[in-house]
Design an enzyme around this catalytic site. Structure first.
Site, PDB file in Angstrom:
ATOM      1  N   LYS A  13      56.396   8.648 104.146  1.00  0.00           N
ATOM      2  CA  LYS A  13      57.840   8.761 103.876  1.00  0.00           C
ATOM      3  C   LYS A  13      58.437   9.939 104.636  1.00  0.00           C
ATOM      4  O   LYS A  13      59.451   9.809 105.313  1.00  0.00           O
ATOM      5  CB  LYS A  13      58.099   8.944 102.363  1.00  0.00           C
ATOM      6  CG  LYS A  13      57.527   7.844 101.495  1.00  0.00           C
ATOM      7  CD  LYS A  13      57.823   8.086 100.021  1.00  0.00           C
ATOM      8  CE  LYS A  13      57.144   9.305  99.420  1.00  0.00           C
ATOM      9  NZ  LYS A  13      55.672   9.248  99.383  1.00  0.00           N
ATOM     10  N   ARG A  88      61.719   8.340  91.231  1.00  0.00           N
ATOM     11  CA  ARG A  88      60.282   8.257  91.026  1.00  0.00           C
ATOM     12  C   ARG A  88      59.944   7.482  89.761  1.00  0.00           C
ATOM     13  O   ARG A  88      58.783   7.279  89.465  1.00  0.00           O
ATOM     14  CB  ARG A  88      59.825   9.691  90.833  1.00  0.00           C
ATOM     15  CG  ARG A  88      58.500  10.034  91.374  1.00  0.00           C
ATOM     16  CD  ARG A  88      58.458  10.462  92.695  1.00  0.00           C
ATOM     17  NE  ARG A  88      57.202  11.090  93.004  1.00  0.00           N
ATOM     18  CZ  ARG A  88      57.050  11.816  94.071  1.00  0.00           C
ATOM     19  NH1 ARG A  88      58.050  12.009  94.883  1.00  0.00           N
ATOM     20  NH2 ARG A  88      55.889  12.325  94.353  1.00  0.00           N
ATOM     21  N   ARG A 127      46.262  16.207 105.903  1.00  0.00           N
ATOM     22  CA  ARG A 127      47.639  16.603 106.264  1.00  0.00           C
ATOM     23  C   ARG A 127      47.764  18.116 106.462  1.00  0.00           C
ATOM     24  O   ARG A 127      47.247  18.909 105.693  1.00  0.00           O
ATOM     25  CB  ARG A 127      48.607  16.175 105.171  1.00  0.00           C
ATOM     26  CG  ARG A 127      50.006  16.771 105.392  1.00  0.00           C
ATOM     27  CD  ARG A 127      51.055  16.143 104.530  1.00  0.00           C
ATOM     28  NE  ARG A 127      50.704  16.128 103.131  1.00  0.00           N
ATOM     29  CZ  ARG A 127      51.334  15.376 102.233  1.00  0.00           C
ATOM     30  NH1 ARG A 127      52.328  14.590 102.581  1.00  0.00           N
ATOM     31  NH2 ARG A 127      50.962  15.411 100.972  1.00  0.00           N
ATOM     32  N   ARG A 160      49.036  21.676 101.807  1.00  0.00           N
ATOM     33  CA  ARG A 160      49.728  21.689 100.522  1.00  0.00           C
ATOM     34  C   ARG A 160      48.754  21.896  99.365  1.00  0.00           C
ATOM     35  O   ARG A 160      47.644  21.376  99.378  1.00  0.00           O
ATOM     36  CB  ARG A 160      50.463  20.348 100.331  1.00  0.00           C
ATOM     37  CG  ARG A 160      51.917  20.434 100.735  1.00  0.00           C
ATOM     38  CD  ARG A 160      52.592  19.103 100.807  1.00  0.00           C
ATOM     39  NE  ARG A 160      52.507  18.296  99.592  1.00  0.00           N
ATOM     40  CZ  ARG A 160      53.172  17.153  99.429  1.00  0.00           C
ATOM     41  NH1 ARG A 160      53.965  16.697 100.399  1.00  0.00           N
ATOM     42  NH2 ARG A 160      53.044  16.452  98.327  1.00  0.00           N
ATOM     43  N   ARG A 171      47.957  11.927  91.464  1.00  0.00           N
ATOM     44  CA  ARG A 171      49.257  11.535  92.042  1.00  0.00           C
ATOM     45  C   ARG A 171      49.308  10.026  92.297  1.00  0.00           C
ATOM     46  O   ARG A 171      50.337   9.389  92.098  1.00  0.00           O
ATOM     47  CB  ARG A 171      49.509  12.309  93.345  1.00  0.00           C
ATOM     48  CG  ARG A 171      49.885  13.770  93.093  1.00  0.00           C
ATOM     49  CD  ARG A 171      49.698  14.637  94.321  1.00  0.00           C
ATOM     50  NE  ARG A 171      50.469  14.212  95.459  1.00  0.00           N
ATOM     51  CZ  ARG A 171      50.159  14.492  96.719  1.00  0.00           C
ATOM     52  NH1 ARG A 171      49.065  15.193  96.997  1.00  0.00           N
ATOM     53  NH2 ARG A 171      50.927  14.089  97.692  1.00  0.00           N
TER      54      ARG A 171
END
Ligand code: AP5
Ligand code: MG
Length: 212
Positions: A13, A88, A127, A160, A171
């Protein structure tokens, strides 16, 4: 263009939103980015949000909805916006619809970026994000030319806090239980589009542009 990007953690996203900003000249509103900045700045909002984020749970609606309403009221959103990571759950989606109806600016597209769950874990553990400009890289899929340094602006790359395996699993569970139902919610409103989010980032972007 008034757009919501849907998709699991790691679906891309943020990666695609950054490209859409350049193409359409409209802002990205990422609730995750806003919350991470508040955590880094140590604001009261950040202190409230940090516990939930570290556990991979959603931050309370009362906190997030206020943030988004305030952001949508800013001038640069008049020509459109890309919502990334919001809504969400159904309650957030209903509140958003009500807010946008009140200013006669309904959503035009909800675009779901679809990626199989087995790919997501590797994307998220790999990431790396630029502290300065927010550009995303990946140690497995799209490395920066110089390790730890952003190709776009020269900023330092960081990992992160919620990209640890245990938190990622949580998550993904939260996504399945609370966010995935929004695909049906927007389909029922007739504004849902879907794109396959696996493959070359540029190719996915081309597909998104042709859908939009
Ligand atoms: P948030 O920041 O929204 O995280 P998320 O939804 O978990 O999504 P990600 O940002 O992890 O994934 P992405 O889809 O943006 O993927 P990306 O482009 O980076 O939320 C974080 C937390 O904040 C939540 O857990 C919650 O606590 C809180 N929060 C936020 N919004 C909230 C809300 N509305 N309500 C309540 N709480 C909220 O890509 C991932 C990696 O893959 C990158 O390394 C990238 O380079 C790579 N990649 C991208 N595309 C490709 C590709 N095609 N091929 C290979 N690699 C790729
Ligand atoms: Mg993101």
């Amino acid at each position: 263009m008034r757009l919501v990007l849907l998709g699991a953690p790691g679906a891309g996203k943020g990666t695609q939103a950054k490209k859409l900003i350049d193409k359409y000249g409209i802002p990205q509103i990422s609730t995750g980015d806003i919350l991470r900045k508040a955590v880094a700045d140590g604001t009261p909002l950040g202190k409230e949000a940090k516990g939930c984020m570290d556990k991979g749970e959603l931050v309370p609606d009362s906190v997030v909805i206020g943030l988004v309403k305030e952001r949508l009221g800013q001038d640069d959103c008049k020509k459109g916006f890309i919502l990334d990571g919001f809504p969400r759950n159904t309650s957030q989606a209903e509140t958003l619809d009500g807010t946008l109806a009140g200013v006669n600016m309904p959503l035009e597209v909800a675009l779901s970026v679809d990626v199989d769950f087995d790919v997501l874990l590797k994307r998220l553990t790999g990431r790396r994000t630029c502290k300065q400009c927010g550009q995303m890289f990946n140690i497995y899929f799209s490395t920066s030319s110089k390790e730890g340094v952003c190709d776009k602006c020269g900023g330092a790359l960081y990992q992160r806090d919620d990209d640890k395996e245990e938190t990622i699993k949580k998550r993904l569970d939260v996504y399945r239980a609370q966010t995935e139902p929004l695909i049906g919610y927007y389909a029922a409103k007739g504004i849902l589009k879907r794109v396959e989010g696996v493959g070359d980032i540029e190719e996915i972007f081309r597909k998104i542009c042709s859908i939009l």
